[in-house]
Scaffold this motif. Structure first.
Motif, mmCIF file in Angstrom:
data_model
loop_
_atom_site.group_PDB
_atom_site.id
_atom_site.type_symbol
_atom_site.label_atom_id
_atom_site.label_comp_id
_atom_site.label_asym_id
_atom_site.label_seq_id
_atom_site.Cartn_x
_atom_site.Cartn_y
_atom_site.Cartn_z
ATOM 1 N N ARG A 1 -19.465 8.618 -40.330
ATOM 2 C CA ARG A 1 -18.692 9.241 -41.392
ATOM 3 C C ARG A 1 -17.621 8.229 -41.795
ATOM 4 N N ARG B 1 -14.976 8.241 -44.450
ATOM 5 C CA ARG B 1 -13.587 8.497 -44.852
ATOM 6 C C ARG B 1 -13.353 9.975 -45.111
ATOM 7 N N MET B 2 -12.109 10.356 -45.119
ATOM 8 C CA MET B 2 -11.678 11.686 -45.510
ATOM 9 C C MET B 2 -10.265 11.567 -46.063
ATOM 10 N N THR B 3 -9.808 12.605 -46.739
ATOM 11 C CA THR B 3 -8.421 12.652 -47.199
ATOM 12 C C THR B 3 -7.612 13.446 -46.191
ATOM 13 N N TYR B 4 -6.561 12.838 -45.690
ATOM 14 C CA TYR B 4 -5.735 13.454 -44.658
ATOM 15 C C TYR B 4 -4.279 13.341 -45.087
ATOM 16 N N ARG C 1 -3.724 11.015 -48.041
ATOM 17 C CA ARG C 1 -4.128 9.617 -47.989
ATOM 18 C C ARG C 1 -5.537 9.515 -47.419
ATOM 19 N N GLU C 2 -6.214 8.458 -47.791
ATOM 20 C CA GLU C 2 -7.575 8.256 -47.332
ATOM 21 C C GLU C 2 -7.581 7.680 -45.918
ATOM 22 N N VAL C 3 -8.350 8.292 -45.057
ATOM 23 C CA VAL C 3 -8.480 7.856 -43.673
ATOM 24 C C VAL C 3 -9.922 7.424 -43.441
ATOM 25 N N HIS C 4 -10.090 6.259 -42.838
ATOM 26 C CA HIS C 4 -11.418 5.727 -42.566
ATOM 27 C C HIS C 4 -11.796 5.977 -41.103
ATOM 28 N N GLY D 1 -6.155 5.751 -37.998
ATOM 29 C CA GLY D 1 -5.753 6.796 -38.930
ATOM 30 C C GLY D 1 -4.384 7.393 -38.713
#
Length: 292
Positions: free
Chosen positions: A28, A30-33, A36-39, A49
């Motif tokens: 997986r 990235r996500m928005t946390y 902000r974008e977290v890889h 992150g």
């Protein structure tokens, strides 16, 4: 409690022939946390992150003959309402538990835990799925059906890290969406899951390191979750299929993930919480799930 060095060989044999995916699996990304974008890198040791990092967790070799016949710790990424946190205790909990399971048992364990979305094709490669902080989980009917089918087809879901009646009430509609025709059974202290590898005299309750630091230093804590009157007793609520195989275990008023994540927070916490309760119970759960 002294750790056992080896599990019965049947557990290792059980895993052979099951094509589980390891470090070669597509991660997986990235996500928005918190805006902000977290890889999420392929190796969680490289995760950057938030405050805690897992770069110090050891790497180890798996069998060269059967490199994909391994147990891989899999964490579920799920949609949630505001305040939800499927990432709780990531990545240290996943990395540390994988290492301890490798170190203390004969199970072939992947050094690369994975994150899985609610996707039937990916889920079917992993017999064990970890879910953290489910109090704000928000599933569609289709997603609930995927998880139900996953369990009825041989998978096992462990739900961890939530406290009190409010968080249970937040999760209960999701439970009913997953299991519209089944309820749960409260496990009693004599259930084999508490005794199958490590003999736990009573079902343990694992608190966060912050809770115990406050208790040890001040004799009290102001933590919101862990001092609620209804949180004083741990509950282990199991769902069984038609063959009486346990397919879901709900660890209410407990946080095994913190016991794994925070093993290095201080020596007292490791000795009295991680080593004594969090790892033994976690290993028991994995062993029981994979052999029943």
């Amino acid at each position: 409690m002294n750790f056992l060095k080896f599990l019965p060989p049947c557990l290792a044999l059980l895993l052979l022939g099951t094509p589980l995916l390891s470090q070669e699996e597509a991660p997986r990304i990235r996500m928005t946390y918190h805006g902000r974008e977290v890889h999420f890198p392929q190796d969680p040791r490289q995760f950057k992150g938030w405050r805690h990092y897992g770069q110090n967790t050891p790497l180890w070799e798996v069998s060269a003959e059967l490199p994909k016949d391994v147990f891989t710790f899999a964490r579920l990424s799920y949609p949630h309402r505001r305040g939800g946190r499927w990432t709780a205790d990531y990545p240290e909990a996943d990395l540390n538990f994988s290492f301890r399971l490798h170190q203390l048992t004969s199970v072939q364990v992947s050094p690369f835990p994975v994150i899985l979305d609610i996707d039937a094709e990916r889920l079917r490669h992993h017999p064990f799925l970890y879910v953290s902080e489910p109090g704000h989980m928000d599933l569609t009917t289709a997603q609930a059906r995927i998880l139900r089918d996953y369990m009825l087809n041989g998978g096992f879901i462990m739900i961890d890290d939530f406290w009190g009646n409010d968080e249970w009430k937040g999760f209960e509609p999701i439970f009913k969406k997953i299991w519209p025709d089944r309820g749960y059974t409260e496990l009693q202290p004599d259930h084999p899951i508490f005794h199958c590898v490590y003999d736990l005299p009573t079902p343990p309750q694992i608190h966060s390191n912050v809770y115990w630091q406050e208790m040890n230093q001040h004799g009290k804590t102001n933590m919101h979750n862990e001092i609620r009157p209804e949180s004083a007793t741990p509950h282990f609520r199991a769902v069984f299929d038609d063959r009486h195989r346990m397919v879901m275990l709900i660890c209410l008023n407990n946080d095994l993930g913190d016991g794994w994540e925070q093993e290095q927070s201080d020596p007292w916490y490791f000795t009295h919480v991680s080593e004594k309760h969090a790892y033994p119970l976690g290993i028991n759960i994995v062993f029981y799930a994979l052999t029943h």
